[in-house]
Write a protein that holds these residues in place. Sequence first.
Motif, PDB file in Angstrom:
ATOM      1  N   ALA A 274      -6.825 -26.924 -16.793  1.00 63.52           N
ATOM      2  CA  ALA A 274      -6.122 -26.861 -18.082  1.00 63.52           C
ATOM      3  C   ALA A 274      -4.606 -26.931 -17.923  1.00 63.52           C
ATOM      4  CB  ALA A 274      -6.518 -25.599 -18.834  1.00 63.52           C
ATOM      5  N   GLN A 275      -4.091 -26.471 -16.799  1.00 60.88           N
ATOM      6  CA  GLN A 275      -2.639 -26.499 -16.588  1.00 60.88           C
ATOM      7  C   GLN A 275      -2.107 -27.931 -16.496  1.00 60.88           C
ATOM      8  OE1 GLN A 275      -1.372 -25.299 -12.530  1.00 60.88           O
ATOM      9  NE2 GLN A 275      -3.560 -25.077 -12.103  1.00 60.88           N
ATOM     10  N   HIS A 276      -3.001 -28.907 -16.330  1.00 58.41           N
ATOM     11  CA  HIS A 276      -2.589 -30.304 -16.228  1.00 58.41           C
ATOM     12  C   HIS A 276      -2.735 -31.056 -17.546  1.00 58.41           C
ATOM     13  CE1 HIS A 276      -2.359 -29.830 -11.854  1.00 58.41           C
ATOM     14  NE2 HIS A 276      -3.545 -29.238 -11.919  1.00 58.41           N
ATOM     15  N   TYR A 277      -3.129 -30.366 -18.608  1.00 52.88           N
ATOM     16  CA  TYR A 277      -3.251 -31.017 -19.909  1.00 52.88           C
ATOM     17  C   TYR A 277      -1.863 -31.383 -20.456  1.00 52.88           C
ATOM     18  CZ  TYR A 277      -8.158 -29.459 -20.324  1.00 52.88           C
ATOM     19  OH  TYR A 277      -9.506 -29.259 -20.141  1.00 52.88           O
ATOM     20  N   LYS A 278      -1.869 -32.211 -21.492  1.00 50.56           N
ATOM     21  CA  LYS A 278      -0.620 -32.555 -22.163  1.00 50.56           C
ATOM     22  C   LYS A 278      -0.012 -31.303 -22.804  1.00 50.56           C
ATOM     23  CE  LYS A 278      -2.171 -37.278 -23.094  1.00 50.56           C
ATOM     24  NZ  LYS A 278      -2.649 -38.241 -24.105  1.00 50.56           N
ATOM     25  N   PRO A 279       1.330 -31.246 -22.904  1.00 44.28           N
ATOM     26  CA  PRO A 279       2.003 -30.027 -23.405  1.00 44.28           C
ATOM     27  C   PRO A 279       1.478 -29.527 -24.742  1.00 44.28           C
ATOM     28  CG  PRO A 279       3.613 -31.505 -22.447  1.00 44.28           C
ATOM     29  CD  PRO A 279       2.304 -32.254 -22.446  1.00 44.28           C
ATOM     30  N   LEU A 280       1.246 -30.418 -25.704  1.00 41.72           N
ATOM     31  CA  LEU A 280       0.763 -29.982 -27.015  1.00 41.72           C
ATOM     32  C   LEU A 280      -0.601 -29.334 -26.901  1.00 41.72           C
ATOM     33  CD1 LEU A 280       0.954 -29.816 -30.082  1.00 41.72           C
ATOM     34  CD2 LEU A 280      -0.008 -32.142 -30.201  1.00 41.72           C
ATOM     35  N   HIS A 281      -1.472 -29.915 -26.103  1.00 39.31           N
ATOM     36  CA  HIS A 281      -2.811 -29.357 -25.921  1.00 39.31           C
ATOM     37  C   HIS A 281      -2.735 -27.986 -25.257  1.00 39.31           C
ATOM     38  CE1 HIS A 281      -4.137 -33.836 -25.743  1.00 39.31           C
ATOM     39  NE2 HIS A 281      -3.965 -33.427 -26.985  1.00 39.31           N
ATOM     40  N   LYS A 282      -1.903 -27.863 -24.249  1.00 39.80           N
ATOM     41  CA  LYS A 282      -1.754 -26.571 -23.572  1.00 39.80           C
ATOM     42  C   LYS A 282      -1.234 -25.510 -24.539  1.00 39.80           C
ATOM     43  CE  LYS A 282       0.724 -27.953 -20.001  1.00 39.80           C
ATOM     44  NZ  LYS A 282       1.445 -27.875 -18.690  1.00 39.80           N
ATOM     45  N   PHE A 283      -0.289 -25.896 -25.382  1.00 41.00           N
ATOM     46  CA  PHE A 283       0.272 -24.945 -26.344  1.00 41.00           C
ATOM     47  C   PHE A 283      -0.785 -24.474 -27.332  1.00 41.00           C
ATOM     48  CE2 PHE A 283       1.981 -24.401 -30.659  1.00 41.00           C
ATOM     49  CZ  PHE A 283       2.750 -23.257 -30.463  1.00 41.00           C
ATOM     50  N   LEU A 284      -1.537 -25.404 -27.899  1.00 43.63           N
ATOM     51  CA  LEU A 284      -2.535 -25.039 -28.901  1.00 43.63           C
ATOM     52  C   LEU A 284      -3.665 -24.209 -28.310  1.00 43.63           C
ATOM     53  CD1 LEU A 284      -2.739 -28.383 -30.910  1.00 43.63           C
ATOM     54  CD2 LEU A 284      -1.693 -26.236 -31.647  1.00 43.63           C
ATOM     55  N   LEU A 285      -4.113 -24.575 -27.116  1.00 45.19           N
ATOM     56  CA  LEU A 285      -5.189 -23.805 -26.477  1.00 45.19           C
ATOM     57  C   LEU A 285      -4.706 -22.427 -26.065  1.00 45.19           C
ATOM     58  CD1 LEU A 285      -6.785 -26.641 -24.321  1.00 45.19           C
ATOM     59  CD2 LEU A 285      -7.743 -25.589 -26.380  1.00 45.19           C
ATOM     60  N   ALA A 286      -3.456 -22.338 -25.599  1.00 45.09           N
ATOM     61  CA  ALA A 286      -2.891 -21.031 -25.247  1.00 45.09           C
ATOM     62  C   ALA A 286      -2.746 -20.169 -26.494  1.00 45.09           C
ATOM     63  CB  ALA A 286      -1.539 -21.208 -24.563  1.00 45.09           C
ATOM     64  N   LEU A 287      -2.296 -20.773 -27.587  1.00 47.98           N
ATOM     65  CA  LEU A 287      -2.159 -20.039 -28.845  1.00 47.98           C
ATOM     66  C   LEU A 287      -3.508 -19.521 -29.313  1.00 47.98           C
ATOM     67  CD1 LEU A 287      -0.336 -19.186 -31.238  1.00 47.98           C
ATOM     68  CD2 LEU A 287      -0.856 -21.411 -32.289  1.00 47.98           C
ATOM     69  N   LEU A 288      -4.529 -20.344 -29.181  1.00 46.52           N
ATOM     70  CA  LEU A 288      -5.873 -19.940 -29.582  1.00 46.52           C
ATOM     71  C   LEU A 288      -6.368 -18.773 -28.741  1.00 46.52           C
ATOM     72  CD1 LEU A 288      -8.456 -20.388 -31.207  1.00 46.52           C
ATOM     73  CD2 LEU A 288      -9.113 -22.145 -29.553  1.00 46.52           C
ATOM     74  N   TYR A 289      -6.206 -18.865 -27.419  1.00 46.52           N
ATOM     75  CA  TYR A 289      -6.693 -17.793 -26.554  1.00 46.52           C
ATOM     76  C   TYR A 289      -5.900 -16.502 -26.759  1.00 46.52           C
ATOM     77  CZ  TYR A 289      -7.663 -14.837 -22.615  1.00 46.52           C
ATOM     78  OH  TYR A 289      -7.987 -13.743 -21.857  1.00 46.52           O
ATOM     79  N   ILE A 290      -4.580 -16.607 -26.818  1.00 48.10           N
ATOM     80  CA  ILE A 290      -3.744 -15.405 -26.986  1.00 48.10           C
ATOM     81  C   ILE A 290      -4.040 -14.724 -28.311  1.00 48.10           C
ATOM     82  CG2 ILE A 290      -1.367 -14.597 -27.287  1.00 48.10           C
ATOM     83  CD1 ILE A 290      -0.530 -16.774 -25.273  1.00 48.10           C
ATOM     84  N   SER A 291      -4.251 -15.519 -29.350  1.00 53.89           N
ATOM     85  CA  SER A 291      -4.571 -14.917 -30.652  1.00 53.89           C
ATOM     86  C   SER A 291      -5.937 -14.236 -30.606  1.00 53.89           C
ATOM     87  CB  SER A 291      -4.520 -15.970 -31.764  1.00 53.89           C
ATOM     88  OG  SER A 291      -5.508 -16.964 -31.580  1.00 53.89           O
TER      89      SER A 291
END
Length: 370
Positions: A274-291
Amino acid sequence: MPLLVVLLYIFLVVVAIQALFYLGVYTKFVFSKDKQSDHNSLPVSVIICAKNEAENLKTFLPSICEQDYPNFEIVLINDDSTDDTLDVIEAFANQYSNIKIVNVKNIEAFWGNKKYALTLGIKAAKNEYLLFTDADCKPMSSHWISEMCSHFTKEKSVVLGYGGYSKIKNSFLNKLIRYETLVTAVNYFSFALSGMPYMGVGRNLAYTKAEFFNANGFINHIKVRSGDDDLFVNQVATAKNTACTFSENSFTTSLPKKTYKAWYLQKRRHVSTAQHYKPLHKFLLALLYISNLLFWVLAVVLFVAQIKWQIILGAFVLRLSLQYLILGMASKKLKESDLILIFPLLEFFLIIIQLTIFINNILSKPKHWK
């Protein structure tokens, strides 16, 4: 402002973020209908990479060989196996004339790299349209190839399918594995249908040779030990070239891990990509998990503190209601409805495991794919 009041506001923001994901993203999948084109007889190469999979091939390969489809070959890749995989493949090749064997011997530069073996298999495939699955996967229907490949058009060159896991009675681990698989599928289907495709699963994935060679294959992430499926899709998939199929006939089912340790190690390899995904994808997935994480942590803290408990309870019930409603409809669509009653429990355990995996992957890298 007292700390508990600050936490209350953060909790309400977290619930609002969760509501946006459920109502703004997941509904794209829940309320979508599976669309098919008329191109249901395209010449297809089904590609299976096997490393020490002799017994699984004996069990599952017949269901692929006997697909009801007029024009397909099966490319079986023996990735330097040390068991009887090659013998099993050769026996099937003697029985079915449409099987092509690719026998891979590891070289030092790509030792233990599945992407190297897959690349050789793709180059050996005679057809433009490629359909991928694993040696331990079984199509849910004899029309699997037809269902997956009916979504190829002049514009659509990547097709995302669903690869579930078989059910084991009275096993909490099995339910946890299938819940994680369900949530992952809902995410990648919903994001793709929202115009932001970011991953697919190699258990059930199709794309064209042209997409593969135009992207120079796996070269951009060849040194990443996993990600032959999700990293490649993350690289090439767009809103215009990606299609989704979620009819039951397009599903595959795989053997789930039977121990927590085996599943944990598998997920470590998957999460590391996942750390190699595109920046937008990493941001949205991180936001989803953190929330997700903050929802449970703050709910417990605020309930214990008994501050504005009516507000906390209302927000808590709202979020769980959305989960039961939206994810519940999605689970019925993907034939995983037996999980609905224990959604919160499964989510709670999954969040803890994902946090542990994240920490462990920082401290040490996961090993090769087999």
